[in-house]
Scaffold this active site. Sequence first.
Site, PDB file in Angstrom:
ATOM      1  N   PRO A  84       0.813  -1.209   0.000  1.00  0.00           N
ATOM      2  CA  PRO A  84       0.000   0.000   0.000  1.00  0.00           C
ATOM      3  C   PRO A  84       0.851   1.267   0.000  1.00  0.00           C
ATOM      4  O   PRO A  84       1.865   1.347   0.692  1.00  0.00           O
ATOM      5  CB  PRO A  84      -0.802  -0.096   1.297  1.00  0.00           C
ATOM      6  CG  PRO A  84      -0.696  -1.508   1.744  1.00  0.00           C
ATOM      7  CD  PRO A  84       0.553  -2.062   1.165  1.00  0.00           C
ATOM      8  N   HIS A  85       0.445   2.228  -0.787  1.00  0.00           N
ATOM      9  CA  HIS A  85       1.041   3.561  -0.847  1.00  0.00           C
ATOM     10  C   HIS A  85       2.503   3.577  -1.307  1.00  0.00           C
ATOM     11  O   HIS A  85       3.205   4.561  -1.072  1.00  0.00           O
ATOM     12  CB  HIS A  85       0.906   4.290   0.493  1.00  0.00           C
ATOM     13  CG  HIS A  85      -0.518   4.527   0.890  1.00  0.00           C
ATOM     14  ND1 HIS A  85      -1.204   5.651   0.535  1.00  0.00           N
ATOM     15  CD2 HIS A  85      -1.394   3.770   1.593  1.00  0.00           C
ATOM     16  CE1 HIS A  85      -2.445   5.582   1.006  1.00  0.00           C
ATOM     17  NE2 HIS A  85      -2.579   4.442   1.655  1.00  0.00           N
ATOM     18  N   VAL A  86       2.959   2.531  -1.954  1.00  0.00           N
ATOM     19  CA  VAL A  86       4.305   2.519  -2.539  1.00  0.00           C
ATOM     20  C   VAL A  86       4.326   3.484  -3.719  1.00  0.00           C
ATOM     21  O   VAL A  86       3.328   3.652  -4.424  1.00  0.00           O
ATOM     22  CB  VAL A  86       4.683   1.091  -3.002  1.00  0.00           C
ATOM     23  CG1 VAL A  86       5.880   1.086  -3.939  1.00  0.00           C
ATOM     24  CG2 VAL A  86       4.940   0.204  -1.792  1.00  0.00           C
TER      25      VAL A  86
END
Length: 167
Positions: A84-86
């Site tokens: 997530p949110h990479v």
Amino acid sequence: VVAGSIKNYAAPGAEVEDGAVVGAGTKVWGLASVRSGAVVGSNCVLGRGCYVGPGARVGDNVKIQTYALVFEPAQVGDGVFIGPHVVLTNDVHPRAVTPDGRLKTTDDWDMVAVTIEEGAAVGARAVCVAPVRIGRWALIAAGAVVTADVPPFALVAGVPARRIGWV
């Protein structure tokens, strides 16, 4: 679009532009965006709000989690996990304007890629600053900032990311 209509695989609110190629069995969840020119393999999962840019290439059996950003011209191998949110960046010199104050265009920009090889995993909120190559089956710790190539099977963590072990 491969394997019939993308509507068979996209949740309400997902955006798959004309000219994007999405493989059979891939699930595209709500608010995800797959841009024209992107290629996503078979049996992938694109989480809510993730972005796959034009010219990005994603292999088979890849999971791209919620709100991850895969900017073109990223190359993502088979079996990769992107948390997530990479963020996979693509600009060595990010600026809105040129030195003379003119708004930059694509002609003023040399895109560079993040390449992630087979089976690698990138933890939540990690940032990969292009150009970098993440070797096969490497593991990037959550929150790491990757600024240099990562060898296969390496475990890296920190800001900037450093090898702390092997996986």
